[in-house]
Design a protein around this motif. Structure first.
Motif, short mmCIF file in Angstrom:
data_model
loop_
_atom_site.label_atom_id
_atom_site.label_comp_id
_atom_site.label_asym_id
_atom_site.label_seq_id
_atom_site.Cartn_x
_atom_site.Cartn_y
_atom_site.Cartn_z
N ALA A 23 0.81 -1.28 -0.02
CA ALA A 23 -0.14 -0.01 -0.16
C ALA A 23 0.82 1.34 0.09
N LEU A 24 1.89 1.27 0.89
CA LEU A 24 2.82 2.55 0.84
C LEU A 24 3.58 2.63 -0.34
N ASP A 25 3.90 1.43 -1.21
CA ASP A 25 4.65 1.38 -2.27
C ASP A 25 3.80 1.93 -3.45
N LEU A 26 2.30 1.95 -3.32
CA LEU A 26 1.42 2.46 -4.21
C LEU A 26 1.03 3.94 -3.90
N ASP A 27 1.88 4.47 -3.11
CA ASP A 27 1.63 5.86 -2.40
C ASP A 27 0.29 5.96 -1.98
N MET A 28 -0.16 5.03 -1.16
CA MET A 28 -1.48 5.46 -0.30
C MET A 28 -1.02 6.41 0.80
N GLN A 29 -2.20 7.17 1.36
CA GLN A 29 -1.70 8.06 2.21
C GLN A 29 -1.51 7.64 3.64
N GLY A 30 -2.00 6.43 4.02
CA GLY A 30 -2.00 5.74 5.42
C GLY A 30 -2.69 4.47 5.52
N LEU A 31 -2.67 4.01 6.71
CA LEU A 31 -3.00 2.44 6.95
C LEU A 31 -4.03 2.70 8.09
N MET A 32 -5.09 1.68 8.00
CA MET A 32 -6.04 1.60 9.11
C MET A 32 -5.63 0.04 9.67
N ILE A 33 -5.17 -0.12 10.55
CA ILE A 33 -4.89 -1.24 11.33
C ILE A 33 -5.65 -1.54 12.54
N GLU A 34 -6.12 -2.78 12.79
CA GLU A 34 -6.91 -3.11 14.10
C GLU A 34 -5.98 -3.53 14.97
N SER A 35 -6.13 -3.11 16.23
CA SER A 35 -5.03 -3.40 17.40
C SER A 35 -6.03 -3.59 18.47
N HIS A 36 -5.30 -4.49 19.47
CA HIS A 36 -6.17 -4.95 20.75
C HIS A 36 -5.14 -5.29 21.68
N VAL A 37 -5.23 -4.92 22.96
CA VAL A 37 -4.65 -5.10 24.03
C VAL A 37 -4.32 -6.98 24.05
N ASP A 38 -5.41 -7.76 23.73
CA ASP A 38 -4.97 -9.19 23.62
C ASP A 38 -5.78 -9.56 22.55
N PRO A 39 -5.37 -9.58 21.47
CA PRO A 39 -6.22 -10.13 20.12
C PRO A 39 -6.73 -11.41 20.11
N THR A 40 -6.18 -12.19 21.12
CA THR A 40 -6.52 -13.82 21.15
C THR A 40 -8.05 -13.96 21.60
N VAL A 41 -8.27 -12.83 22.51
CA VAL A 41 -9.76 -12.91 23.31
C VAL A 41 -10.35 -11.75 22.42
N ALA A 42 -10.37 -11.26 21.50
CA ALA A 42 -10.94 -10.35 20.85
C ALA A 42 -12.27 -10.66 20.61
N TRP A 43 -13.54 -10.02 20.80
CA TRP A 43 -14.68 -10.58 20.39
C TRP A 43 -15.34 -10.45 18.91
N THR A 44 -14.60 -9.74 18.21
CA THR A 44 -14.49 -9.77 16.72
C THR A 44 -13.19 -9.78 16.06
N ASP A 45 -13.30 -10.06 14.87
CA ASP A 45 -11.83 -10.22 13.76
C ASP A 45 -10.78 -10.42 14.90
N ALA A 46 -10.64 -11.49 15.61
CA ALA A 46 -9.54 -11.97 16.54
C ALA A 46 -8.28 -12.11 15.86
N LYS A 47 -8.40 -12.61 14.61
CA LYS A 47 -7.17 -13.02 13.94
C LYS A 47 -6.45 -12.07 12.89
N GLN A 48 -6.98 -10.90 13.11
CA GLN A 48 -6.30 -9.93 12.08
C GLN A 48 -5.96 -8.56 12.94
#
Ligand code: PEP
Ligand code: MN
Length: 379
Positions: A220-245
């Motif tokens: 995405a950066l190499d294609l000159d996109m302006q930024g990234l939206m990345i999901e983060s969680h204090v403990d992803p393994t127990v996230a209620w949604t989208d735990a794997k990503q």
């Protein structure tokens, strides 16, 4: 044709000192503690520009966690006060917009399941009238550029000028390594139609797993996109949604530190000269390719006339098989991607069939009776 949007530059509504510009936070706000802990860890990295969290979650099946609802706005506000980070939430109807604006949310985003529906987008646009809030518009679930553009136009016409697009990939029937196919060409087309529109990439929803996120982020950066939206969680393994990503804030820092931020242009004169020389070389080759295609089509027309005069069908399957076999073997030897070569040959063959169909169906005076548009022949 370029899009006629009235939009303001990104740095007039987001602090762009961080490179790459990062929007991060949990897929869903789950508890006050989860959100605040995650927010503090993210703020402490110094790399995150905006805190995101979903509080109204569009779920594919009923009965799954559908978001914590309005109480999440209070938690987000507390996170904003304590960390100083601007906050972003997804809105999917007029009520969400009103509540989010009343709660002082800094940035709204429209999710992929809403962008697909012009009624929903229009309802959101109407609720936004008279408010000067930034809005990010995710691509629709299906690979339809017009639908994405339509949503952007609706929001812009409601008077919103702080607009960004989010490229989160497209649903496809075929299962691949990605949760949502990136189909980069659609984001590139959008950028070409509106160069001033900032586009963010959402590697979490494209990948659906943590492992591929670095690869997609760098691309995405190499294609000159302006930024990234990345999901983060204090403990992803127990996230209620989208735990794997989702990534832990520490893993997010590790990822961002490994990314290479390249400039779209270089000021260095030697670099520019060299690039110009290389580009001139490929332009010359492109001219030859087109000229050769023209010559090929002229012969195809002769074959068409010959087949017509001898009452022979246009398509001879054996011949086509032979072309593909010979072509892909040659491509391998030339170190060309076989998939690319097959697609290229199919496109050329499709155009040849169209030309011959025109010739077969021309009346005695040589006028084409049923002209088809260019057809793409799928294997
Ligand atoms: C999200 O960002 O959590 C989300 C639901 O994304 P999308 O609309 O891209 O599926
Ligand atoms: Mn999510």
């Amino acid at each position: 044709m370029k899009l006629n949007l009235n939009i303001q530059p990104l740095n007039s509504w987001i602090d762009t000192k961080n490179e790459p510009l990062l929007i991060s936070g949990p897929c869903s706000a789950e508890t006050e503690e989860q959100l605040l802990t995650t927010a503090h860890l993210l703020a402490a990295t110094g790399k995150v520009s905006v805190l995101r969290a979903g509080i109204w979650k569009p779920r594919t099946r009923p009965g799954e966690f559908e978001g914590i609802g309005s109480i999440g706005l209070e938690w987000l506000n507390r996170a904003k006060k304590e960390t100083g980070l601007p906050i972003a939430v997804e809105v999917a109807n007029a009520k969400h917009v009103e509540e989010a604006l009343a709660a002082g949310v800094d940035i709204l985003w429209i999710g992929a399941r809403s962008t697909v529906n012009p009624f929903t987008v229009q309802e959101i646009a109407d609720a936004l009238q008279g408010h000067d809030v930034p809005v990010l518009i995710k691509n629709p679930i299906n690979p339809d550029l017009q639908l994405w553009i339509g949503a952007i136009e609706r929001i812009n016409r409601a008077g919103i000028t702080k607009i960004g697009a989010i490229h989160r990939g497209f649903s496809s029937y075929e299962k691949t390594s990605f949760r949502n196919e990136p189909m980069w060409e659609l984001a590139i087309q959008l950028k070409t139609l509106c160069p001033e529109l900032p586009i963010f990439n959402d590697p979490s929803h494209i990948c659906g797993n943590r492992e591929l996120i670095p690869y997609i982020s760098q691309k995405a950066l190499d294609l000159d996109m302006q930024g990234l939206m990345i999901e983060s969680h204090v403990d992803p393994t127990v996230a209620w949604t989208d735990a794997k990503q989702q990534l832990t804030p520490a893993a997010l820092v590790e990822l961002v530190d490994k990314l290479t931020v390249r400039e779209p242009e270089s000021a260095n004169e030697d670099f520019k000269d060299h690039l110009t020389t290389l580009r001139e070389s490929i332009d010359k080759i492109d001219d030859i390719l087109l000229q050769k295609l023209g010559e090929r089509m002229a012969i195809v027309a002769k074959i068409g006339e010959y087949k017509r005069d001898n009452q022979v069908t246009i398509l001879q399957v054996n011949r086509w098989d032979a072309i593909i076999k010979k072509g892909t073997a040659f491509a391998k030897a030339l170190k060309l991607d076989v998939n690319f070569t097959e697609k290229f040959l199919e496109l050329v063959h499709g155009e040849s069939i169209r030309r011959q169909t025109e010739i077969m169906n021309a009346n005695k005076a040589g006028e084409v009776i049923a002209a088809e548009k260019h057809v793409e022949v799928k294997a």
